[in-house]
Design an enzyme around this catalytic site. Structure first.
Site, PDB file in Angstrom:
ATOM      1  N   ALA A   1       0.802  -1.237   0.000  1.00  0.00           N
ATOM      2  CA  ALA A   1       0.000   0.000   0.000  1.00  0.00           C
ATOM      3  C   ALA A   1       0.833   1.284   0.000  1.00  0.00           C
ATOM      4  CB  ALA A   1      -1.005   0.053   1.141  1.00  0.00           C
ATOM      5  N   ALA A   2       2.153   1.161  -0.175  1.00  0.00           N
ATOM      6  CA  ALA A   2       2.990   2.376  -0.253  1.00  0.00           C
ATOM      7  C   ALA A   2       2.573   3.199  -1.477  1.00  0.00           C
ATOM      8  CB  ALA A   2       4.458   2.001  -0.348  1.00  0.00           C
ATOM      9  N   GLY A   3       2.448   2.520  -2.625  1.00  0.00           N
ATOM     10  CA  GLY A   3       2.050   3.205  -3.861  1.00  0.00           C
ATOM     11  C   GLY A   3       0.624   3.732  -3.760  1.00  0.00           C
ATOM     12  N   ASP A   4      -0.253   2.975  -3.116  1.00  0.00           N
ATOM     13  CA  ASP A   4      -1.657   3.410  -2.967  1.00  0.00           C
ATOM     14  C   ASP A   4      -1.728   4.667  -2.094  1.00  0.00           C
ATOM     15  OD1 ASP A   4      -2.384   1.143  -4.387  1.00  0.00           O
ATOM     16  OD2 ASP A   4      -2.664  -0.056  -2.578  1.00  0.00           O
TER      17      ASP A   4
HETATM   18  O1  RIB Z   1      -1.438  -2.299  -3.464  1.00  0.00           O
HETATM   19  C1  RIB Z   1      -1.562  -3.148  -2.366  1.00  0.00           C
HETATM   20  C2  RIB Z   1      -2.812  -3.955  -2.475  1.00  0.00           C
HETATM   21  O2  RIB Z   1      -2.722  -4.790  -3.604  1.00  0.00           O
HETATM   22  C3  RIB Z   1      -3.070  -4.894  -1.314  1.00  0.00           C
HETATM   23  O3  RIB Z   1      -3.803  -4.295  -0.263  1.00  0.00           O
HETATM   24  C4  RIB Z   1      -3.804  -6.057  -1.964  1.00  0.00           C
HETATM   25  O4  RIB Z   1      -5.131  -6.176  -1.603  1.00  0.00           O
HETATM   26  C5  RIB Z   1      -3.637  -5.834  -3.456  1.00  0.00           C
HETATM   27  O5  RIB Z   1      -4.801  -5.409  -4.029  1.00  0.00           O
END
Ligand code: RIB
Length: 302
Positions: A250-253
């Protein structure tokens, strides 16, 4: 306050902690295991919510306990969940994440309800897109829904951010043309452009190719090093904050959600918005798990 709409996936993440990735055919012990909320769409929507945007999320979940648990978190943080549909024919999506000691991960996805997101869902949610400043999407929901959503956005002067992840080379040309900003990592940039991204010169080349393909601007995220941008008028690199990563999930998210809350329409503050996003993402990697690691605005001090 910026109005952000995220279209994307919701997953339950099962996190498996290991010393190192297993070899083919090997059986090995895990250090630890845990479950947490995830999904690229949900993570980006939560990041935008926690970091200061009025955020709506378009997604599908199953009619199950995992969905109840995540919807509770979304609502508690103030996200608009009116456009999250509970599918009766598929369960909430799942991701199985192997995290090595150094924080690096490998992810396997089971789509579940995410695979049922459709163009009809977008039609039902079109008013919230029309009313937004920014629409964000990634590739864990069907392409036809993403294309439909970007069409609504473009017809209504809503800025679009495309995060082409998970990586695929099979992206409709019209989708890249409808992307005001495309945000791949190095691997994704290479798969789309055919240019291996290893240094500044290759970033310039890959970004140039994406602009040629029709994107309005490009940001390439480069892990713990930082992030590169090309607006068509200017290029630059914004260094990452140096921290000890325990889990990069989730760093990129977090970067994308955070960036969307700060960026000006004309991109005039792109370095400032990327610095804020780098900081938010440097906080996320210091905690294990996706959604639990995403910081709130008052925790992100530059
Ligand atoms: O980008 C990270 C995410 O990728 C995780 O939370 C996982 O669910 C996948 O979708």
């Amino acid at each position: 306050m910026k109005k952000v709409v995220v279209l994307g996936s919701t997953n339950v993440d099962t996190i498996l902690k290991v010393d190192r990735f297993p070899l083919p055919g090997e059986t090995m012990k895990m250090e630890d295991k845990a479950q947490a909320g995830g999904g690229k769409g949900a993570n980006q929507a939560l990041a935008a919510t926690r970091l200061g945007a009025q955020t709506s999320f378009i997604s599908r979940v199953g009619d199950d306990g995992a969905a109840d648990f995540m919807l509770e978190t979304f609502k508690k943080d103030g996200m608009n969940t009116d456009h999250i549909i509970a599918s009766q024919t598929a369960g909430t999506g799942q991701a199985f994440i192997i995290v090595e000691n150094n924080g690096q991960n490998s992810i396997m996805i089971y789509g579940g309800a995410n695979s049922e997101v459709s163009a009809a869902d977008i039609e039902a949610a079109q008013d919230v897109i029309k009313d937004a400043d920014i629409l964000i999407a990634q590739f864990e929901v069907p392409m036809e829904a993403i294309v439909a959503a970007f069409k609504v956005a473009k017809e209504n002067n809503v800025k679009t951010i495309l995060n082409p992840a998970p990586a695929t080379a099979d992206i409709p040309t019209e989708l890249i043309k409808m992307s005001d900003i495309i945000v791949p990592n190095e691997t994704e940039a290479q798969l789309i452009t055919g240019i291996e991204v290893t240094n500044r010169a290759s970033m310039d080349q890959a970004a140039g190719k994406l602009l040629e393909m029709g994107a309005g601007a490009v940001i390439i995220t480069v892990g713990s090093t930082g992030s590169y941008y090309d607006t068509g008028e200017a290029t630059g690199f914004v260094n990452a904050f140096k921290v000890k990563a325990v889990d990069t999930t989730a760093a990129g998210d977090t970067f994308i959600g955070a960036f969307s809350t700060k960026i000006n329409d004309d991109l005039s503050n792109i370095e400032e918005a990327m610095t804020f996003a780098n900081k938010a993402s440097s906080i996320a990697v210091q905690t294990s798990g996706a959604q639990v690691s995403i910081p709130y605005e008052n925790n992100v001090q530059i």
